[in-house]
Design a protein around this motif. Structure first.
Motif, PDB file in Angstrom:
ATOM      1  N   PHE A 264       0.812  -1.212   0.000  1.00 47.38           N
ATOM      2  CA  PHE A 264       0.000   0.000   0.000  1.00 47.38           C
ATOM      3  C   PHE A 264       0.847   1.265   0.000  1.00 47.38           C
ATOM      4  CE2 PHE A 264      -2.453  -3.456   1.667  1.00 47.38           C
ATOM      5  CZ  PHE A 264      -3.685  -3.303   1.043  1.00 47.38           C
ATOM      6  N   ASP A 265       0.238   2.327  -0.493  1.00 47.49           N
ATOM      7  CA  ASP A 265       0.903   3.604  -0.695  1.00 47.49           C
ATOM      8  C   ASP A 265      -0.114   4.699  -0.380  1.00 47.49           C
ATOM      9  OD1 ASP A 265       2.461   5.681  -1.608  1.00 47.49           O
ATOM     10  OD2 ASP A 265       2.687   4.913  -3.650  1.00 47.49           O
ATOM     11  N   ALA A 266       0.316   5.734   0.334  1.00 49.76           N
ATOM     12  CA  ALA A 266      -0.619   6.827   0.597  1.00 49.76           C
ATOM     13  C   ALA A 266      -0.146   8.114  -0.063  1.00 49.76           C
ATOM     14  CB  ALA A 266      -0.786   7.038   2.109  1.00 49.76           C
ATOM     15  N   ASP A 267       0.853   8.019  -0.913  1.00 49.74           N
ATOM     16  CA  ASP A 267       1.423   9.219  -1.525  1.00 49.74           C
ATOM     17  C   ASP A 267       0.567   9.649  -2.701  1.00 49.74           C
ATOM     18  OD1 ASP A 267       3.016  11.192  -2.638  1.00 49.74           O
ATOM     19  OD2 ASP A 267       4.867  10.163  -2.055  1.00 49.74           O
ATOM     20  N   ARG A 268      -0.037  10.821  -2.580  1.00 51.59           N
ATOM     21  CA  ARG A 268      -0.970  11.278  -3.596  1.00 51.59           C
ATOM     22  C   ARG A 268      -0.281  11.980  -4.758  1.00 51.59           C
ATOM     23  NH1 ARG A 268      -5.710  10.595  -0.906  1.00 51.59           N
ATOM     24  NH2 ARG A 268      -6.785  11.109  -2.829  1.00 51.59           N
ATOM     25  N   ARG A 269       1.013  12.260  -4.624  1.00 54.30           N
ATOM     26  CA  ARG A 269       1.713  12.914  -5.731  1.00 54.30           C
ATOM     27  C   ARG A 269       1.775  11.947  -6.903  1.00 54.30           C
ATOM     28  NH1 ARG A 269       7.195  14.160  -2.758  1.00 54.30           N
ATOM     29  NH2 ARG A 269       6.586  12.188  -1.796  1.00 54.30           N
ATOM     30  N   PRO A 270       1.561  12.445  -8.122  1.00 53.95           N
ATOM     31  CA  PRO A 270       1.616  11.531  -9.265  1.00 53.95           C
ATOM     32  C   PRO A 270       3.014  10.932  -9.379  1.00 53.95           C
ATOM     33  CG  PRO A 270       1.059  13.793  -9.960  1.00 53.95           C
ATOM     34  CD  PRO A 270       1.316  13.833  -8.500  1.00 53.95           C
ATOM     35  N   HIS A 271       3.081   9.640  -9.358  1.00 53.48           N
ATOM     36  CA  HIS A 271       4.376   8.983  -9.511  1.00 53.48           C
ATOM     37  C   HIS A 271       4.153   7.563  -9.984  1.00 53.48           C
ATOM     38  CE1 HIS A 271       3.124   7.728  -5.470  1.00 53.48           C
ATOM     39  NE2 HIS A 271       3.953   6.695  -5.595  1.00 53.48           N
ATOM     40  N   ASN A 272       5.212   6.948 -10.422  1.00 60.43           N
ATOM     41  CA  ASN A 272       5.128   5.604 -10.970  1.00 60.43           C
ATOM     42  C   ASN A 272       5.982   4.659 -10.148  1.00 60.43           C
ATOM     43  OD1 ASN A 272       3.480   6.511 -13.217  1.00 60.43           O
ATOM     44  ND2 ASN A 272       5.319   7.591 -13.869  1.00 60.43           N
ATOM     45  N   HIS A 273       5.942   3.390 -10.494  1.00 65.96           N
ATOM     46  CA  HIS A 273       6.650   2.400  -9.693  1.00 65.96           C
ATOM     47  C   HIS A 273       7.560   1.509 -10.524  1.00 65.96           C
ATOM     48  CE1 HIS A 273       3.155   3.042  -6.773  1.00 65.96           C
ATOM     49  NE2 HIS A 273       4.236   3.472  -6.161  1.00 65.96           N
ATOM     50  N   PHE A 274       8.749   1.307 -10.006  1.00 66.21           N
ATOM     51  CA  PHE A 274       9.653   0.293 -10.549  1.00 66.21           C
ATOM     52  C   PHE A 274       9.467  -0.937  -9.667  1.00 66.21           C
ATOM     53  CE2 PHE A 274      13.447  -2.212 -10.892  1.00 66.21           C
ATOM     54  CZ  PHE A 274      13.977  -1.972 -12.150  1.00 66.21           C
ATOM     55  N   ILE A 275       9.109  -2.056 -10.291  1.00 68.98           N
ATOM     56  CA  ILE A 275       8.859  -3.276  -9.521  1.00 68.98           C
ATOM     57  C   ILE A 275       9.872  -4.326  -9.917  1.00 68.98           C
ATOM     58  CG2 ILE A 275       7.173  -5.090  -9.049  1.00 68.98           C
ATOM     59  CD1 ILE A 275       5.010  -3.107  -9.721  1.00 68.98           C
TER      60      ILE A 275
END
Lengths: 147, 147
Positions: B90-101
């Motif tokens: 889970f993530d609560a960061d509302r800033r638009p960002h993407n994820h490296f998985i």
DNA sequence: TCCTTTATTAAGAATTATTCTTATTAAGTA
DNA sequence: TACTTAATAAGAATAATTCTTAATAAAGGA
């Protein structure tokens, strides 16, 4: 035949070739499990693959399905689709496309981008490691769940 | 304070406001579980949230963590990050960002896009339903796993 | 402040998804 | 055709999540 669109038989041929390259055996189970994912547009989960392959190979085990899906993924023959649910789903479509994922039911829909649309790799994602694949997820509530 | 960057206390205030709007109770558990996700940059899974909240609320149950994470997600206060593993994060960061998985270890890294970078919604994704969120996943092998 | 209502919780059982263990089978090769 | 060993079947084990039930506490009204 258009570029990128292969018949199932062609896809299975490339599986066999890939197995040979990697020194892996071409087993009936491996072929049938791949056929199941490669011939479906439904991003099936392990259970669905199991049920369907079972009709052709009644002795197939659940473990074989999981193990084989994982090995096909390692071989880059299939891809894991995120579903938001604790249940993996798979896709063998190599054409660049994105997914609409319903946050209610978990259903996954293919989005084949219109002409000119392209997702570019963010420059600063490269510092985290070696990039294998990019995947745009559009999340929302599907038409079915809105009614 | 820059736009989009809220202090934890501010975030908790908006949680309380949101609870009131929705007629939901502001319980200690709800606040502390939210605080845990909102103050972490690690995209914690349910178990990590449980372990950490347990230090402050020793009687917290696993079920409460799962139930509350799901309700916070319904409230749009936190977001589920896909990890490729059968384990939600889970993530609560509302800033638009993407994820490296990382496809090896499942680790999730934030990609904050450089200036000018933007992911646009594919036009033809709209026909599948109501769009809530878009999310670019970059999949690969992280630096840690390459060694 | 106290009472009442009912959403929320704790505890642990149950379920679901996936992985592991072991003996057996069969693909590829000599 | 026989040999070697990767791959499989069966089912037990583990991991992740959800459900059931009785107890608790938040919010609103007296």
């Amino acid at each position: 035949m258009t570029a990128n669109v292969q018949s199932i038989d062609d896809k299975i041929e490339s599986l066999k070739k890939r197995c040979q390259e990697l020194g892996m055996r071409v087993t009936t189970q491996r072929v049938e499990i791949f056929r199941e994912v490669a011939s479906s547009c439904e991003h099936p989960d392990a259970e669905t693959v199991y049920e369907n392959v079972k009709e052709r190979l009644p002795n197939i085990s659940f473990d074989t399905v999981y193990r084989t899906l994982a090995s096909l993924e390692d071989m880059d023959m299939i891809f894991r689709v995120d579903s938001l649910l604790p249940k993996a789903r798979f896709d063998a479509d190599r054409r660049p496309h994105n997914h609409f994922i319903c946050i209610k039911c978990g259903e996954v829909y293919d989005i084949f981008p219109e002409d000119g649309y392209e997702v570019t790799i963010p420059e600063n994602s490269k510092k985290f490691g070696e990039i294998k694949d990019i995947n745009l997820q559009v999340r929302g509530i599907c038409n079915k769940c809105r009614h």
